[in-house]
Scaffold this active site. Structure first.
Site, short mmCIF file in Angstrom:
data_model
loop_
_atom_site.label_atom_id
_atom_site.label_comp_id
_atom_site.label_asym_id
_atom_site.label_seq_id
_atom_site.Cartn_x
_atom_site.Cartn_y
_atom_site.Cartn_z
N ASP A 30 -5.74 38.29 54.88
CA ASP A 30 -5.59 37.90 56.28
C ASP A 30 -4.83 39.01 57.02
O ASP A 30 -3.84 39.55 56.52
CB ASP A 30 -4.82 36.57 56.37
CG ASP A 30 -4.97 35.92 57.73
OD1 ASP A 30 -5.61 34.86 57.82
OD2 ASP A 30 -4.45 36.48 58.73
N ILE A 31 -5.28 39.30 58.23
CA ILE A 31 -4.67 40.38 59.01
C ILE A 31 -3.26 40.01 59.47
O ILE A 31 -2.43 40.89 59.76
CB ILE A 31 -5.60 40.72 60.23
CG1 ILE A 31 -5.37 42.14 60.71
CG2 ILE A 31 -5.45 39.71 61.34
CD1 ILE A 31 -6.46 42.62 61.67
N ASN A 88 -9.06 24.88 57.90
CA ASN A 88 -8.88 24.30 59.22
C ASN A 88 -10.24 23.99 59.81
O ASN A 88 -11.18 24.78 59.69
CB ASN A 88 -8.13 25.29 60.13
CG ASN A 88 -6.72 25.56 59.63
OD1 ASN A 88 -6.07 24.66 59.11
ND2 ASN A 88 -6.26 26.80 59.77
N GLU A 96 -9.47 28.86 64.40
CA GLU A 96 -9.61 29.88 65.46
C GLU A 96 -10.89 30.68 65.32
O GLU A 96 -11.46 31.12 66.32
CB GLU A 96 -8.41 30.84 65.42
CG GLU A 96 -7.13 30.17 65.94
CD GLU A 96 -5.91 31.06 65.81
OE1 GLU A 96 -6.05 32.21 65.33
OE2 GLU A 96 -4.83 30.60 66.19
N VAL A 97 -11.33 30.89 64.09
CA VAL A 97 -12.55 31.66 63.86
C VAL A 97 -13.63 30.70 63.38
O VAL A 97 -13.47 30.01 62.37
CB VAL A 97 -12.33 32.77 62.80
CG1 VAL A 97 -13.62 33.53 62.55
CG2 VAL A 97 -11.22 33.74 63.26
N HIS A 101 -13.98 29.13 56.53
CA HIS A 101 -13.14 29.96 55.66
C HIS A 101 -12.05 29.12 55.02
O HIS A 101 -11.53 28.18 55.62
CB HIS A 101 -12.51 31.13 56.43
CG HIS A 101 -11.79 30.75 57.68
ND1 HIS A 101 -12.45 30.48 58.86
CD2 HIS A 101 -10.46 30.57 57.93
CE1 HIS A 101 -11.56 30.16 59.78
NE2 HIS A 101 -10.35 30.20 59.25
N MET A 102 -11.72 29.49 53.81
CA MET A 102 -10.64 28.85 53.06
C MET A 102 -9.48 29.83 53.00
O MET A 102 -9.66 30.99 52.64
CB MET A 102 -11.16 28.52 51.66
CG MET A 102 -10.18 27.88 50.72
SD MET A 102 -10.94 27.75 49.07
CE MET A 102 -11.72 26.15 49.19
N HIS A 103 -8.28 29.36 53.41
CA HIS A 103 -7.08 30.19 53.26
C HIS A 103 -6.52 29.97 51.85
O HIS A 103 -6.34 28.82 51.44
CB HIS A 103 -5.99 29.75 54.24
CG HIS A 103 -6.33 29.92 55.69
ND1 HIS A 103 -5.81 30.92 56.47
CD2 HIS A 103 -7.14 29.20 56.51
CE1 HIS A 103 -6.26 30.81 57.71
NE2 HIS A 103 -7.07 29.77 57.76
P1 5GP Z 1 -8.13 29.83 61.32
O1 5GP Z 1 -7.00 29.62 62.29
O2 5GP Z 1 -9.46 29.95 62.02
O3 5GP Z 1 -8.15 28.85 60.20
O4 5GP Z 1 -7.83 31.22 60.62
C1 5GP Z 1 -8.35 32.44 61.04
C2 5GP Z 1 -7.58 33.50 60.33
O5 5GP Z 1 -8.29 34.73 60.46
C3 5GP Z 1 -6.19 33.76 60.90
O6 5GP Z 1 -5.21 33.53 59.89
C4 5GP Z 1 -6.23 35.21 61.36
O7 5GP Z 1 -5.02 35.90 61.11
C5 5GP Z 1 -7.39 35.78 60.57
N1 5GP Z 1 -8.11 36.86 61.22
C6 5GP Z 1 -8.59 36.85 62.48
N2 5GP Z 1 -9.24 38.00 62.75
C7 5GP Z 1 -9.17 38.75 61.61
C8 5GP Z 1 -9.66 40.04 61.26
O8 5GP Z 1 -10.31 40.75 62.04
N3 5GP Z 1 -9.39 40.49 60.01
C9 5GP Z 1 -8.69 39.73 59.10
N4 5GP Z 1 -8.49 40.28 57.90
N5 5GP Z 1 -8.22 38.50 59.40
C10 5GP Z 1 -8.46 38.02 60.64
#
Ligand code: 5GP
Length: 115
Positions: A30-31, A88, A96-97, A101-103
């Site tokens: 994660d970035i 999420n 957000e994306v 995806h699984m964290h």
């Molecule tokens: P969400 O909130 O959708 O569950 O998690 C999206 C995750 O994607 C966030 O933790 C965010 O930091 C990560 N993320 C968003 N854009 C990028 C990217 O361009 N590269 C990487 N490696 N992670 C990203």
């Protein structure tokens, strides 16, 4: 579904710190990490969110997501002490994306309840 930044990462059009890849799955750091180990595990197929999953057709993807999580947790040495897997879903879930995806979070004690 409309394309997200994760599609560009899958196609290697933008860089990511990839830790695992096979035919079905890509996983990268994660970035904006929320733990010492914070990896995003995604299907290469464009599925926007959990509610888009169709049980039978997508069963293999779910198996692959969890199998990758186990392999990554082992490779990153968080399997013994434990780790957290989070998906999420939608606005209230904090997604957000819009690419499923699984964290995988590890390397510190997690707390409950989440924010
Ligand atoms: P969400 O909130 O959708 O569950 O998690 C999206 C995750 O994607 C966030 O933790 C965010 O930091 C990560 N993320 C968003 N854009 C990028 C990217 O361009 N590269 C990487 N490696 N992670 C990203």
């Amino acid at each position: 579904m409309s394309e997200t930044i994760f599609s560009k990462i899958i196609r290697k059009e933008i860089p990511a710190d990839i830790v695992f890849e096979n035919e079905f799955i890509l996983a990268f750091k994660d970035i904006n990490p929320k733990a010492p180990v914070h990896v995003l595990i995604i299907p290469k197929e464009e599925i926007s969110t959990v509610t888009e999953l169709n049980g039978k057709e997508d069963a293999e993807i779910l198996v692959q997501l969890f199998a990758a999580a186990n392999e990554i947790a082992n490779a990153m040495n968080v399997d013994k002490d434990g780790f957290r897997l989070v998906i999420n879903c939608g606005k209230n879930g904090g997604q957000e994306v819009n690419h499923l995806h699984m964290h995988l979070l590890g390397g510190r004690q997690m707390t409950w309840p989440p924010g």
